[in-house]
Enzyme design. Structure first.
Site, PDB file in Angstrom:
ATOM      1  N   ASP A  38      38.672   5.037  87.063  1.00  0.00           N
ATOM      2  CA  ASP A  38      39.662   6.002  87.677  1.00  0.00           C
ATOM      3  C   ASP A  38      39.311   5.686  89.208  1.00  0.00           C
ATOM      4  O   ASP A  38      38.759   4.666  89.617  1.00  0.00           O
ATOM      5  CB  ASP A  38      38.803   7.597  87.380  1.00  0.00           C
ATOM      6  CG  ASP A  38      39.946   8.417  87.613  1.00  0.00           C
ATOM      7  OD1 ASP A  38      40.052   8.551  88.969  1.00  0.00           O
ATOM      8  OD2 ASP A  38      40.382   9.062  86.679  1.00  0.00           O
ATOM      9  N   HIS A  43      52.535  11.384  82.700  1.00  0.00           N
ATOM     10  CA  HIS A  43      53.288  12.677  82.851  1.00  0.00           C
ATOM     11  C   HIS A  43      53.122  12.963  84.346  1.00  0.00           C
ATOM     12  O   HIS A  43      53.733  13.672  84.631  1.00  0.00           O
ATOM     13  CB  HIS A  43      53.023  13.570  81.916  1.00  0.00           C
ATOM     14  CG  HIS A  43      51.657  14.403  82.080  1.00  0.00           C
ATOM     15  ND1 HIS A  43      51.224  15.553  81.439  1.00  0.00           N
ATOM     16  CD2 HIS A  43      50.459  14.019  82.876  1.00  0.00           C
ATOM     17  CE1 HIS A  43      50.072  16.026  81.717  1.00  0.00           C
ATOM     18  NE2 HIS A  43      49.703  15.132  82.547  1.00  0.00           N
TER      19      HIS A  43
HETATM   20  C1  SAM Z   1      45.732  14.456  84.760  1.00  0.00           C
HETATM   21  S1  SAM Z   1      44.109  13.517  84.991  1.00  0.00           S
HETATM   22  C2  SAM Z   1      43.960  12.938  83.453  1.00  0.00           C
HETATM   23  C3  SAM Z   1      42.171  12.506  83.263  1.00  0.00           C
HETATM   24  C4  SAM Z   1      42.070  12.211  81.758  1.00  0.00           C
HETATM   25  N1  SAM Z   1      43.015  11.011  81.410  1.00  0.00           N
HETATM   26  C5  SAM Z   1      42.472  13.221  80.786  1.00  0.00           C
HETATM   27  O1  SAM Z   1      43.322  13.289  80.022  1.00  0.00           O
HETATM   28  O2  SAM Z   1      41.390  14.173  80.811  1.00  0.00           O
HETATM   29  C6  SAM Z   1      44.733  11.949  85.852  1.00  0.00           C
HETATM   30  C7  SAM Z   1      43.548  11.001  86.567  1.00  0.00           C
HETATM   31  O3  SAM Z   1      44.217  10.248  87.119  1.00  0.00           O
HETATM   32  C8  SAM Z   1      43.449   9.835  88.076  1.00  0.00           C
HETATM   33  N2  SAM Z   1      44.243   8.847  89.210  1.00  0.00           N
HETATM   34  C9  SAM Z   1      45.070   9.603  89.944  1.00  0.00           C
HETATM   35  N3  SAM Z   1      45.627   8.299  90.719  1.00  0.00           N
HETATM   36  C10 SAM Z   1      44.961   7.481  90.282  1.00  0.00           C
HETATM   37  C11 SAM Z   1      45.185   5.838  90.720  1.00  0.00           C
HETATM   38  N4  SAM Z   1      45.903   5.404  91.612  1.00  0.00           N
HETATM   39  N5  SAM Z   1      44.396   5.086  90.100  1.00  0.00           N
HETATM   40  C12 SAM Z   1      43.528   5.494  89.180  1.00  0.00           C
HETATM   41  N6  SAM Z   1      43.488   6.618  88.654  1.00  0.00           N
HETATM   42  C13 SAM Z   1      44.039   7.638  89.353  1.00  0.00           C
HETATM   43  C14 SAM Z   1      42.887  11.136  88.768  1.00  0.00           C
HETATM   44  O4  SAM Z   1      41.922  10.900  89.330  1.00  0.00           O
HETATM   45  C15 SAM Z   1      42.826  11.699  87.417  1.00  0.00           C
HETATM   46  O5  SAM Z   1      41.288  11.675  86.863  1.00  0.00           O
END
Ligand code: SAM
Length: 401
Positions: A264, A306
């Site tokens: 992440d 999404h």
């Molecule tokens: C909607 S959350 C989903 C978290 C987890 N997969 C879940 O389903 O509980 C999206 C995740 O993407 C991460 N994220 C956003 N932009 C990112 C990036 N550029 N690279 C890696 N992670 C990222 C956010 O920090 C967050 O933890």
């Protein structure tokens, strides 16, 4: 039959199906109850109900903030009066009564006598870490964006109102001054709330992705080329938040060979320093940059795609495809696969949430196939959960030439 008796008959039919063990009927029952509610209302009442819905959220926020909900839940279901709650929390007794008189009919707490309340399952849910996280996220972030939707539309298109695709011109950027991830990370309280919400989202007892997708059969048993040692990358959970999914997978399959890695952004990974997920390697990684862990058995994305428009998904997916070993690597996506018609209120709400918060979208099967195909990946299987309201699991491989 009158429209209302017809609607009631459909509710009864779905309820009987659910009682007879058909888990899928739960979503149908909810849809039918919704229709029954509308049938029982005058149109003006339906419109009012929708217009007034944010006030329910307002009252939950008030009783969470002033400690009244915690005080009610601390009684573990025993009755407590508004006067006692006022004494205990310092909140105004009339304010408590006014909030509770709205929250009782919509199911948050039970009113068991005049000015007397007891906690129910919904109250405990709101008082939980994930419940609070959700209220704080939707209350502070989602509503701030939603409140600006009309000025946003006017700003982007005059009379031509466009679907937001461009990450720099989304409703979130208009309302918050930055994209939703940058905003959340700039406000520690919101980042904590969001991560708590993500950790909670799976329904208690709901089937995990590695059971919806037959991981025990599919992950170890692949054709040649897969390294079979403890250092070989097994599953990489990309954008995995606090690591709840990957830790749960590791706990379910402790002896499956290989490493489980959580990736992440640094702001998420740094927060885990004091409580890292068990038996998982945390790694800061931005999925818009090349994937450094090559040839993993599976790259897992839960509720990540999404969040992003097709253009951004193509960038993320291309980096994963480049890291995949075409002989055995799988891409596993857990996200909704919308039916082409008859979408539920929950699914459709998630879609609009994605649209206004991050220019993202919930996709139909056809949309998923087109998106993956556009980056040289092909779907080899889609596994549906029991409840159509929730996420499916899609497995994709590198397309063979
Ligand atoms: C909607 S959350 C989903 C978290 C987890 N997969 C879940 O389903 O509980 C999206 C995740 O993407 C991460 N994220 C956003 N932009 C990112 C990036 N550029 N690279 C890696 N992670 C990222 C956010 O920090 C967050 O933890």
């Amino acid at each position: 039959m009158s429209p209302i008796t017809e609607a009631l008959a459909r509710v009864e039919k779905a309820a009987r199906a659910m009682e007879s063990g058909d888990q899928g009927a739960r979503t149908q029952l909810q849809k039918e109850i919704y229709r029954l509610q509308v049938a029982a209302e005058e149109p003006i009442e339906t419109c009012e109900r929708l217009r007034f819905a944010p006030l329910q959220l307002t009252c939950v926020r008030v009783i969470l903030e002033n400690g009244v909900l915690d005080a009610i839940c601390a009684k573990k279901g025993a009755p407590v009066t508004a006067a006692e709650l006022a004494k205990e929390t310092g909140a105004d007794e009339l304010l408590i009564q006014r909030c509770m008189q709205l929250l009782n009919p919509v199911g948050v707490c039970d009113e068991v006598g005049e000015g007397t309340y007891s906690a129910n399952a919904v109250a405990f849910e709101y008082a939980s870490q994930g419940g609070r996280g959700g209220i704080k996220h939707n209350g502070n972030v989602t509503l701030s964006i939603a409140n600006q939707i009309v000025p946003y539309m006017r700003s982007v298109g005059g009379t031509l109102y466009q679907f937001p695709q461009d990450g720099k011109k989304t409703p979130a950027v208009y309302a918050l001054g930055k994209n939703v991830w940058e905003y959340i990370m700039s406000v520690p309280e919101q980042k904590e709330a969001f991560d708590m919400l993500m950790t909670r989202r799976r329904l208690d007892g709901a089937t995990q992705w590695y059971n919806i997708f037959p991981a025990s059969e599919k992950l170890p048993g692949v054709e040649g080329g897969l390294r079979d040692d403890d250092h070989a990358p097994l599953v990489i959970d990309m954008g995995g938040g606090s690591g709840h999914d990957i830790a749960s997978f590791r706990a379910a399959f402790p002896s499956m060979t290989g490493k489980c890695i959580l990736q992440d952004l640094p702001a998420t990974i740094d927060r885990l320093a004091n409580s890292p997920p068990k038996n998982v390697e945390p790694m800061a990684h931005d999925f818009f940059t090349p994937q450094t862990v090559k040839g993993a058995r599976a790259y897992f994305l839960r509720n990540v795609m999404h969040n992003w428009s097709d253009v951004n998904c193509q960038k993320i997916l291309s980096h994963i495809r480049d890291a995949m070993d075409p002989r055995y690597s799988s891409l596993i996506i857990e996200d909704m696969v919308l039916a082409s018609a008859g979408t539920s209120v929950r699914q459709a709400s998630m879609d609009i949430l994605m649209m206004i918060e991050c220019a993202g979208i919930e996709r139909t099967e056809r949309h998923w196939r087109e998106l993956l195909d556009s980056v040289g990946l092909e779907i080899v299987g889609i596994w549906q959960p029991l409840s159509a309201n929730y996420e499916s699991v899609i497995e994709a491989r590198v397309k063979r030439a």
